[in-house]
Enzyme design. Sequence first.
Site, PDB file in Angstrom:
ATOM      1  N   GLU A 258       0.665   3.738   3.772  1.00  0.00           N
ATOM      2  CA  GLU A 258       1.792   4.676   3.886  1.00  0.00           C
ATOM      3  C   GLU A 258       1.431   5.891   4.742  1.00  0.00           C
ATOM      4  OE1 GLU A 258       2.827   5.250  -0.293  1.00  0.00           O
ATOM      5  OE2 GLU A 258       4.134   3.505  -0.180  1.00  0.00           O
ATOM      6  N   ASP A 337       5.207  -2.126  -6.502  1.00  0.00           N
ATOM      7  CA  ASP A 337       5.055  -0.691  -6.735  1.00  0.00           C
ATOM      8  C   ASP A 337       5.729  -0.220  -8.027  1.00  0.00           C
ATOM      9  OD1 ASP A 337       4.300   1.879  -6.330  1.00  0.00           O
ATOM     10  OD2 ASP A 337       5.691   2.309  -4.705  1.00  0.00           O
ATOM     11  N   GLU A 365       8.398   7.447 -12.035  1.00  0.00           N
ATOM     12  CA  GLU A 365       8.960   7.416 -10.682  1.00  0.00           C
ATOM     13  C   GLU A 365      10.142   6.447 -10.560  1.00  0.00           C
ATOM     14  OE1 GLU A 365       6.198   6.353  -7.579  1.00  0.00           O
ATOM     15  OE2 GLU A 365       7.774   6.264  -6.074  1.00  0.00           O
TER      16      GLU A 365
END
Length: 651
Positions: A258, A337, A365
């Site tokens: 990322e 993820d 998240e």
Amino acid sequence: MITKTRDLCWLNKKVHQPDISGYHIKDKKDSIVLKTIERELPLLFEGAEPSDEPGSSLVLSLAGDDGNDGYEIRKTETGYEITASTETGLLYGVFSLHRILITKGTLPFKSRPDQSIRMINHWDNFDGSIERGYAGESIYYDSNNFRGDMEIVRSYARLLASTGINAISINNVNVHKKETFFIKGENLKEIRKIADLFGEYGIRTFLAINFAAPIVVGGLDTADPLLPEVAAWWEKVAADIYKEIPQFGGFIVKADSEGEPGPFTYNRSHEDGANMLARAIKPSGGIIIWRCFVYNCGQDWRDRTLDRAMAAYDIFMEHDGKFEDNVILQIKNGPIDFQIREPNSPLFGALKKTNQILEFQITQEYTGHQVDICYLVPMWKETLDFDTRYGKDAYIRNEIKKNSPDPKLSGIAAVGSVGMDTNWTGNKLAQANLYGYGRLVWDNSLSSEAIAGEWVNLTFDLPREEAAKIMEILTTSRDVYEDYTCPLAVGFMCKPTIHYGVDIDGYEYDRWGTYHYADRNGVGRERSVANGTGYTRQYSDDRFREYEDLSTCPDELLLFFHHVPYTHILRSGKTVIQHIYDTHFAGVEKVEQYEEVWESLEPLLDEECYRNVRERLKKQKENAINWRDQINTYFYRKSGIPDAHGRVIYD
Ligand code: GCU
């Protein structure tokens, strides 16, 4: 400035027991952790005072060192005795006795940790923000300074040690410019204060580093891991850190992921990168925790051959057995993820000769931002209990130890969830995840219900029936969140970037490799060898066969592994489309029930706690309704198939 009192969470109740008035530490030495124990005892046990009497009501003794932090507590004629082979073990024993007496548990009680490394990773930035933080600003940093509030750090260290956490990393794995300099100079003095404080509670401190630090900090023109000047630079950095912070744990590294720099820039491998750092830090006794969350985040959605789920296995398997003995690979629980439902990473069980840590996420998240209630322990438990089928008892909880050449360098880490909010976690009920994480990682055999029960008991003063209601909310909340957000393991239908709220096609034509491929006939990602990307082959033979074949693939993972027609019949006897409708209606109904239950508890809860959850439940309901209506409409429009029960679906 008004400083609000911080919530003591599961340590808020004191034991009132005349039994524990005097305590005696046998063969007392001058030790940091023993001092912590003396500090803790009067906080946990009303009126506890030191005594010279070996026959005191609470006797603490260090037995021969058997190399782990286990402890034993038994009832004696005069009170209680705690024995452990390390001082940290004794500290754990003290917290454990507190828990047992408050929750009316049984004695004698003996416990030793199931995992050696029990870690929390903070994603905190120097400016005070927290990547994926939902409970206020960082407890460590404020406006590009060290916050310096050691009382907060101490309160946090107490909470962690009481559940058995023994390692912490204190900055974001995405290491920005200013944090890249944490490894040098004055910053180290501040970090030392934090590390010393955690050290008092048996917790070792780690830093996330920037792989390009030799350039950013060192002024070199390269960070190529095979160049001697780069290695020499890191050696000096490591030695300097240990001079300042002798008990420093080591580095955690997110590389080539990322946008973070890494060895790929220099056409080097992750083995090259990790081993160079490992050799640099080895003379000081440090370790390198190297993350396997590496994938191509610049994918072309048009290209169906690429499969992000395959990346970690593809990149790391060939290096199995080739890492330095102080390298640990850190592997996220799932291949994508931290979705509410994913299969487990195929690296578990497959990597046979590499130290390894399993990575979870406590911060919510993708699981509700600590607005929506989502008790995550059941999900973590499923991962630990997952049988990789690489042989007998090949459960992930065993494999991570067994396949680590040095089992002391194996364990579990999780992304932390706390911030400056006075209740630490934003949603009061999200404290159960922090507590539950520590407890489960220490004792992998605990059930998620038992952990929820402990937390409720330690936290509230409620009659049994009411306590059971909160437990029911917690223990069903993961399924409920899954119901309204993630049918049959289709993840990522959330709003891009923030990862809260519904946006079904938000990621569909983007570069992140997370696609649901819904069309007029069906939905799901085909990952079989026969018809898809071949991801299924990354598992053991048994698991491969199970996932490969539509008739044996578990329903809850179906759309992760296969693209199926909306009319495909699940084991439940329902079609896929009917399952989608049913779970979305059910999810909202369940949240409405949570609201009713919570409102019924109002007279028994303190006002702040009541309001805190009440407000969040209101938002959760709005969120669930949005998900329900958009998902149901979306799939109705695609499929043209109406709900069998004729409920409201907007067209
Ligand atoms: C997720 C998350 C990022 C984080 C990354 C990681 O992608 O959204 O914020 O940096 O995981 O684990 O490194």
